[in-house]
Design a protein around this motif. Sequence first.
Motif: not given
Length: 369
Positions: A288-308
């Motif tokens: 569960a923790l591994a999956a959460r970290i992968l999601d969070q990584w994805q979220a960070l990547r999107e935030a860094l490339t998006g207009e947020v």
Amino acid sequence: MLAAEALNLLSSFAADYPDAVQEGQVIDERLYRQQDRQLERVQAVLQALPERPGRTSLERSLNGLKRDFAALRPADLVQRRANAAADRLAALYQLQRAPIHPLPAATDGEPLYRRHCARCHGLRGAGGDGGPSLASAERSVQFSLFDYYNLLDPSADTLHGARLGADLNSWQRWALAVAVARFPVADQLPPSVDLAQRYPALVALPGLAVTRPATLPEDAATALLWWRGYPEAVRTLEHPLVRAGGLLQLAETAYRAGDTSGAYHKAVLAYRQGFLPLRAQLEKRDPALAARILDQWQALREALTGEVNSAVVLAASQRLRESLVLARNRLEPPPEQPAVIVWSAILFTLAAVTGLLWWRRLRRRPPSQ
Ligand code: HEC
């Protein structure tokens, strides 16, 4: 750069104070006056820097430092204040205090040292007619690697000024900082490996570069003094997840300074060098923790490339760093655990044996009349 100059002045100020004042007495009048001018210069520089939220409170703490200095307060207090002010100034004006690349080895800095520094500071840093010794551990603990690096900033060098006569780039300055940091520990043995486990943040960047040993407990201070002189040896001690956390911190600094692509690059590096090597292990231990970290990584990547909004990016990175700390704990049961298991086994056996003995005594006892 003005902020770097102020930082420079503050770190030398902190290191020099015990030579100027002892037990409430000025013991070196000339140095004391020089320190007074240094503080005034720091205050003037801060005025000349652009207004930032937090500058007023920094001004207040500089005023407090000035009062402590005038009242000849004890060295540890004055040093702590000066160093805290330096750290706040660095944060406020976003000085990059750890290199983006791994730290160079002292051997990278040695040829530079021989060329540019040895004539004044001596081949082995023992000092000479031209400059002070750099080999005293007592003095070295007052400086972080970054302080040494910053002392050599050509635009902020108030110590050497034109005397240095060299225009050093950033990589050369880090290499020289490491070479200078090695002098006090040049012929010492490495600290024991379990210290790296006890103080993981000190064998990773930015901790290795920004921490002043004098602010640490004694065992950590001695270890850091050695580690920062031998960064190439330290790399093998660094826990990948701590490395990931450190790189994310650097990504946040880059992002705050407006360098989004640099931040993205570091976040990717954190993932590849820090998380990937341990991903399978974590998926086994705590899916569960591994999956959460992968999601969070994805979220960070999107935030860094998006207009947020920048708060979203920083929050995403901080959430991820918290999860990485959890992951490290999940992968490494705290050291007392095996001992607890052994002790419970011993206690259990003792209880079982005692029970058995009682039972046999009871059975042997002749039936009461
Ligand atoms: C021309 C002589 C000279 C040269 C060359 C020189 N220094 Fe210095 N250095 C000094 C002097 C003098 C001081 C003390 C200045 C003061 O306290 O005001 C000093 C101070 C320092 C300090 C601070 C030490 C402390 O404990 O406060 C460091 C670190 C340092 N030098 C490193 C270097 C390095 C690295 C180089 C080469 C890139 C270098 N210096 C080249 C003369 C020199």
